[in-house]
Design a protein around this motif. Sequence first.
Motif, PDB file in Angstrom:
ATOM      1  N   VAL A  74       0.813  -1.171   0.006  1.00  0.00           N
ATOM      2  CA  VAL A  74       0.015  -0.045  -0.143  1.00  0.00           C
ATOM      3  C   VAL A  74       0.738   1.123   0.131  1.00  0.00           C
ATOM      4  O   VAL A  74       1.668   1.472   0.803  1.00  0.00           O
ATOM      5  CB  VAL A  74      -1.023  -0.122   1.215  1.00  0.00           C
ATOM      6  CG1 VAL A  74      -1.804   1.090   1.320  1.00  0.00           C
ATOM      7  CG2 VAL A  74      -1.696  -1.384   1.355  1.00  0.00           C
ATOM      8  N   SER A  75       0.544   2.356  -0.883  1.00  0.00           N
ATOM      9  CA  SER A  75       1.393   3.281  -1.028  1.00  0.00           C
ATOM     10  C   SER A  75       1.036   4.479   0.030  1.00  0.00           C
ATOM     11  O   SER A  75      -0.095   4.660   0.373  1.00  0.00           O
ATOM     12  CB  SER A  75       1.092   4.223  -2.267  1.00  0.00           C
ATOM     13  OG  SER A  75       1.632   5.362  -2.352  1.00  0.00           O
ATOM     14  N   SER A  76       2.036   4.761   0.907  1.00  0.00           N
ATOM     15  CA  SER A  76       1.819   5.644   1.912  1.00  0.00           C
ATOM     16  C   SER A  76       1.356   7.026   1.506  1.00  0.00           C
ATOM     17  O   SER A  76       0.611   7.768   2.198  1.00  0.00           O
ATOM     18  CB  SER A  76       3.104   5.621   2.619  1.00  0.00           C
ATOM     19  OG  SER A  76       4.209   6.263   1.974  1.00  0.00           O
ATOM     20  N   GLU A  77       1.665   7.227   0.185  1.00  0.00           N
ATOM     21  CA  GLU A  77       1.102   8.666  -0.417  1.00  0.00           C
ATOM     22  C   GLU A  77      -0.273   8.524  -0.548  1.00  0.00           C
ATOM     23  O   GLU A  77      -1.216   9.639  -0.278  1.00  0.00           O
ATOM     24  CB  GLU A  77       2.039   9.068  -1.612  1.00  0.00           C
ATOM     25  CG  GLU A  77       3.495   9.332  -1.385  1.00  0.00           C
ATOM     26  CD  GLU A  77       3.999   9.802  -2.539  1.00  0.00           C
ATOM     27  OE1 GLU A  77       3.204   9.837  -3.734  1.00  0.00           O
ATOM     28  OE2 GLU A  77       5.320   9.855  -2.723  1.00  0.00           O
ATOM     29  N   ARG A  78      -0.955   7.306  -1.019  1.00  0.00           N
ATOM     30  CA  ARG A  78      -2.388   7.094  -1.362  1.00  0.00           C
ATOM     31  C   ARG A  78      -2.995   7.257   0.044  1.00  0.00           C
ATOM     32  O   ARG A  78      -4.029   7.735   0.026  1.00  0.00           O
ATOM     33  CB  ARG A  78      -2.412   5.952  -2.052  1.00  0.00           C
ATOM     34  CG  ARG A  78      -2.073   6.000  -3.307  1.00  0.00           C
ATOM     35  CD  ARG A  78      -2.559   4.767  -4.099  1.00  0.00           C
ATOM     36  NE  ARG A  78      -4.033   4.603  -4.302  1.00  0.00           N
ATOM     37  CZ  ARG A  78      -4.768   3.706  -4.949  1.00  0.00           C
ATOM     38  NH1 ARG A  78      -4.044   2.418  -5.142  1.00  0.00           N
ATOM     39  NH2 ARG A  78      -5.983   3.834  -4.944  1.00  0.00           N
ATOM     40  N   LEU A 127      -6.833  10.250   3.558  1.00  0.00           N
ATOM     41  CA  LEU A 127      -7.147  10.647   4.856  1.00  0.00           C
ATOM     42  C   LEU A 127      -7.407  12.154   4.737  1.00  0.00           C
ATOM     43  O   LEU A 127      -8.107  12.744   5.546  1.00  0.00           O
ATOM     44  CB  LEU A 127      -5.768  10.195   5.936  1.00  0.00           C
ATOM     45  CG  LEU A 127      -5.764   8.977   6.394  1.00  0.00           C
ATOM     46  CD1 LEU A 127      -4.297   8.809   7.020  1.00  0.00           C
ATOM     47  CD2 LEU A 127      -6.688   8.749   7.263  1.00  0.00           C
ATOM     48  N   LEU A 128      -6.420  12.915   4.094  1.00  0.00           N
ATOM     49  CA  LEU A 128      -6.618  14.509   3.875  1.00  0.00           C
ATOM     50  C   LEU A 128      -7.826  14.516   3.158  1.00  0.00           C
ATOM     51  O   LEU A 128      -8.802  15.656   3.560  1.00  0.00           O
ATOM     52  CB  LEU A 128      -5.408  15.129   3.153  1.00  0.00           C
ATOM     53  CG  LEU A 128      -4.098  14.850   3.785  1.00  0.00           C
ATOM     54  CD1 LEU A 128      -3.089  15.534   2.952  1.00  0.00           C
ATOM     55  CD2 LEU A 128      -4.127  15.801   4.851  1.00  0.00           C
ATOM     56  N   SER A 129      -8.308  13.890   2.334  1.00  0.00           N
ATOM     57  CA  SER A 129      -9.479  14.256   1.627  1.00  0.00           C
ATOM     58  C   SER A 129     -10.422  13.773   2.162  1.00  0.00           C
ATOM     59  O   SER A 129     -11.751  14.530   2.499  1.00  0.00           O
ATOM     60  CB  SER A 129      -9.693  13.487   0.372  1.00  0.00           C
ATOM     61  OG  SER A 129      -9.721  11.756   0.546  1.00  0.00           O
ATOM     62  N   PHE A 130     -10.669  12.899   3.243  1.00  0.00           N
ATOM     63  CA  PHE A 130     -11.812  12.449   4.159  1.00  0.00           C
ATOM     64  C   PHE A 130     -11.932  13.758   5.192  1.00  0.00           C
ATOM     65  O   PHE A 130     -12.998  13.895   5.668  1.00  0.00           O
ATOM     66  CB  PHE A 130     -11.403  11.071   4.996  1.00  0.00           C
ATOM     67  CG  PHE A 130     -12.334  10.829   5.985  1.00  0.00           C
ATOM     68  CD1 PHE A 130     -13.517  10.245   5.866  1.00  0.00           C
ATOM     69  CD2 PHE A 130     -11.922  11.161   7.470  1.00  0.00           C
ATOM     70  CE1 PHE A 130     -14.369   9.922   6.864  1.00  0.00           C
ATOM     71  CE2 PHE A 130     -12.844  10.975   8.357  1.00  0.00           C
ATOM     72  CZ  PHE A 130     -13.989  10.169   8.001  1.00  0.00           C
ATOM     73  N   TRP A 131     -10.741  14.114   5.749  1.00  0.00           N
ATOM     74  CA  TRP A 131     -10.777  15.204   7.066  1.00  0.00           C
ATOM     75  C   TRP A 131     -11.183  16.698   6.244  1.00  0.00           C
ATOM     76  O   TRP A 131     -11.787  17.482   6.992  1.00  0.00           O
ATOM     77  CB  TRP A 131      -9.489  15.287   7.692  1.00  0.00           C
ATOM     78  CG  TRP A 131      -9.152  14.017   8.505  1.00  0.00           C
ATOM     79  CD1 TRP A 131      -8.485  13.081   8.533  1.00  0.00           C
ATOM     80  CD2 TRP A 131      -9.991  13.456   9.649  1.00  0.00           C
ATOM     81  NE1 TRP A 131      -8.636  12.276   9.347  1.00  0.00           N
ATOM     82  CE2 TRP A 131      -9.564  12.565  10.118  1.00  0.00           C
ATOM     83  CE3 TRP A 131     -11.116  14.524  10.480  1.00  0.00           C
ATOM     84  CZ2 TRP A 131     -10.174  11.913  11.336  1.00  0.00           C
ATOM     85  CZ3 TRP A 131     -11.772  13.676  11.407  1.00  0.00           C
ATOM     86  CH2 TRP A 131     -11.161  12.504  12.026  1.00  0.00           C
TER      87      TRP A 131
END
Length: 91
Positions: free
Chosen positions: A75-79, A84-88
């Motif tokens: 799993v890409s940490s950037e993805r 997470l950012l888009s969710f918050w």
Amino acid sequence: MRINESNRVGMINAYNKTGNNQVGKSGKIPMGKDEVNISTEALEMQKQVEDVNSPQRREKVEQLKKQVEEGKYHVSSERIADKLLSFWKKL
């Protein structure tokens, strides 16, 4: 607080008037139309629950299980950070 006797009679009369208006000529109480509104979020959640049993979903899950068992799942940490950012940001 001051209670005025004449106001109490007025309130009782108002209550009696509303009770008499509910019964129609046929003796039945007229019923209003029921309405249910389902939010878009609830519809989306319902769709996701229905998709769990779809053949495409099962195939994808089987592929992911195979990758995990073989140690090839990455799993890409950037993805993850982007999700997470888009969710918050939505909250």
